[in-house]
Design an enzyme around this catalytic site. Structure first.
Site, short mmCIF file in Angstrom:
data_model
loop_
_atom_site.label_atom_id
_atom_site.label_comp_id
_atom_site.label_asym_id
_atom_site.label_seq_id
_atom_site.Cartn_x
_atom_site.Cartn_y
_atom_site.Cartn_z
N CYS A 87 65.65 16.36 55.05
CA CYS A 87 65.45 15.49 53.88
C CYS A 87 66.46 15.79 52.79
O CYS A 87 66.88 14.90 52.04
CB CYS A 87 64.03 15.62 53.36
SG CYS A 87 63.56 17.31 52.91
N HIS A 370 59.75 18.82 49.80
CA HIS A 370 60.36 17.63 50.41
C HIS A 370 61.22 16.93 49.36
O HIS A 370 60.85 16.86 48.18
CB HIS A 370 59.26 16.68 50.91
CG HIS A 370 59.79 15.48 51.62
ND1 HIS A 370 60.52 15.55 52.79
CD2 HIS A 370 59.69 14.15 51.32
CE1 HIS A 370 60.85 14.33 53.19
NE2 HIS A 370 60.37 13.47 52.31
#
Length: 377
Positions: A87, A370
């Site tokens: 990510c 994330h």
């Protein structure tokens, strides 16, 4: 954040391609008389167009026509497959993809003609070619929930050039973005050699000339689309606390890394972070006048702003035991018209107003989390 524009060579039939048009802030830019003698009518029109540019709104209009043909094929609103803790990489790619200047360069110009195969600090064009191919894939598809681009080949290329990103562990997005922009710069560096350049320093007199000399010296070694778009100049001031002598240097920067003020406020604004960045700090350094190490006041200030400003919030601090902690302060910033005039110590060619176009956000703590990107298409 966007302000301004840059020019390069637009794709056209082989032969008759116009010369590169340099950034108008470049001190080594040719004179108007030289331009009249050496440029084609098409290039003169391009130069005139960029000299008429005065603000972000016009910057967007300049690229609107250039991107029109590209938008017929796709709009860049395509997802990237998460290959496993990638990510951090995908967030950076999405943010760069939605920058009009960079997307226009890779999608609408013969950028591969600028690849520097002989640069010992580059990757012989490998990173630039892979990034260009990935961007082309992202912009060639129409928005559809079934459309997704797999960045596996790009990930493999990055791993070959930077082994630290070879696995599928979590990484810091800022570290990856730093590597990617540096790699793109070196692959596309228009300087075929890097001559030794004398360091420029002044005592506070004639700072404009000193800054211009420092920037010109920098461009003798480093000049690329990344420099055109993302790099500016800082003024660094050192004042010896014993002899009171002042030394001033001018250094290039690509990220404006600003601290988060440590006070009781949980809600802050970006201007407060920039003010904290420009505050004096006491450091120990060698004073040439005193001929010994002394304490000095050090101050960093904005001098020359880039067309695209990347602001890095320093959200991590370390305690006395060396443990990292994430600062979860809410930072407020304007979506449009961020005025940096109060923080610039030199007159700017254009009013330094910036519009936000992308944010890379980390959700989580220092151990896991994330990354996502919010970007304006």
């Amino acid at each position: 954040m966007n302000m301004g524009n840059c020019q390069s060579k637009r794709k056209q039939a082989k032969g008759g391609a116009p010369s590169l048009v340099e950034n108008q802030d470049d001190p080594s830019m040719r004179s108007e008389d030289d331009e009249d003698k050496k440029t084609s009518p098409a290039e003169k029109k391009t130069i005139k167009r960029r000299l008429e540019r005065t603000n972000t709104t016009h910057y967007l209009r300049v690229h609107e026509a250039a991107m029109a043909e590209i938008f017929k094929k796709g709009n860049g609103m395509i997802g990237l497959r998460n290959l496993g803790n990638t990510c951090y990489m995908n967030a950076c790619i999405q943010a760069l993809s939605q920058n009009i200047g960079l997307a226009d360069y890779f999608l609408g110009y013969d950028w591969d003609e600028e690849i520097n195969e002989t640069n010992p600090t580059g990757h012989k064009g490998a990173v630039a070619r892979s990034f260009g191919e990935l961007l082309g894939s992202m912009w060639s598809l129409k928005q559809d929930t079934r459309n997704i681009v797999n960045p596996l080949e790009f990930k493999k290329r990055i791993a070959q050039c930077a082994p630290m990103f070879s696995g599928y562990e979590q990484h810091d997005a800022h570290e990856f973005l730093t590597f990617l922009l540096d790699a793109l710069h070196e692959d596309l560096n228009r300087c075929k050699s890097k001559p030794l350049v004398a360091e420029v320093e002044c005592d506070g007199n004639d700072q404009e000339r000193s800054a211009a000399r420092a920037w010109e010296g920098y461009l003798r070694r480093d000049k690329s689309i990344i420099v055109d778009l993302f790099q500016g100049q800082l003024r660094s001031t050192l004042e010896c606390l014993e002899c009171k002598k002042v030394r001033i240097k001018f250094d290039s920067f690509q990220f404006l890394s600003v601290p988060i003020p440590q006070n009781q406020q949980h809600n802050l604004d970006l201007e407060q972070c920039i003010e904290e960045f420009a505050m004096n700090e006491t450091v120990e350094c060698m004073c040439p006048h005193c001929a010994k190490n002394t304490l000095a006041n050090k101050r960093l200030e904005l001098w020359k702003l880039p067309p695209i400003l990347i602001v890095h919030l320093k959200r991590f601090r370390f305690d006395q035991n060396g443990r990292a902690h994430k600062l979860s302060h809410y930072i407020d910033f304007p979506i449009a018209d961020l005025d940096l005039s109060p923080y610039c110590r030199s007159p700017q060619r254009d009013v330094p107003l910036y519009d936000l176009f992308a944010v890379i956000e980390h959700r989580g703590n220092t151990n896991s989390g994330h990354y996502i990107t919010r970007a304006r298409n």
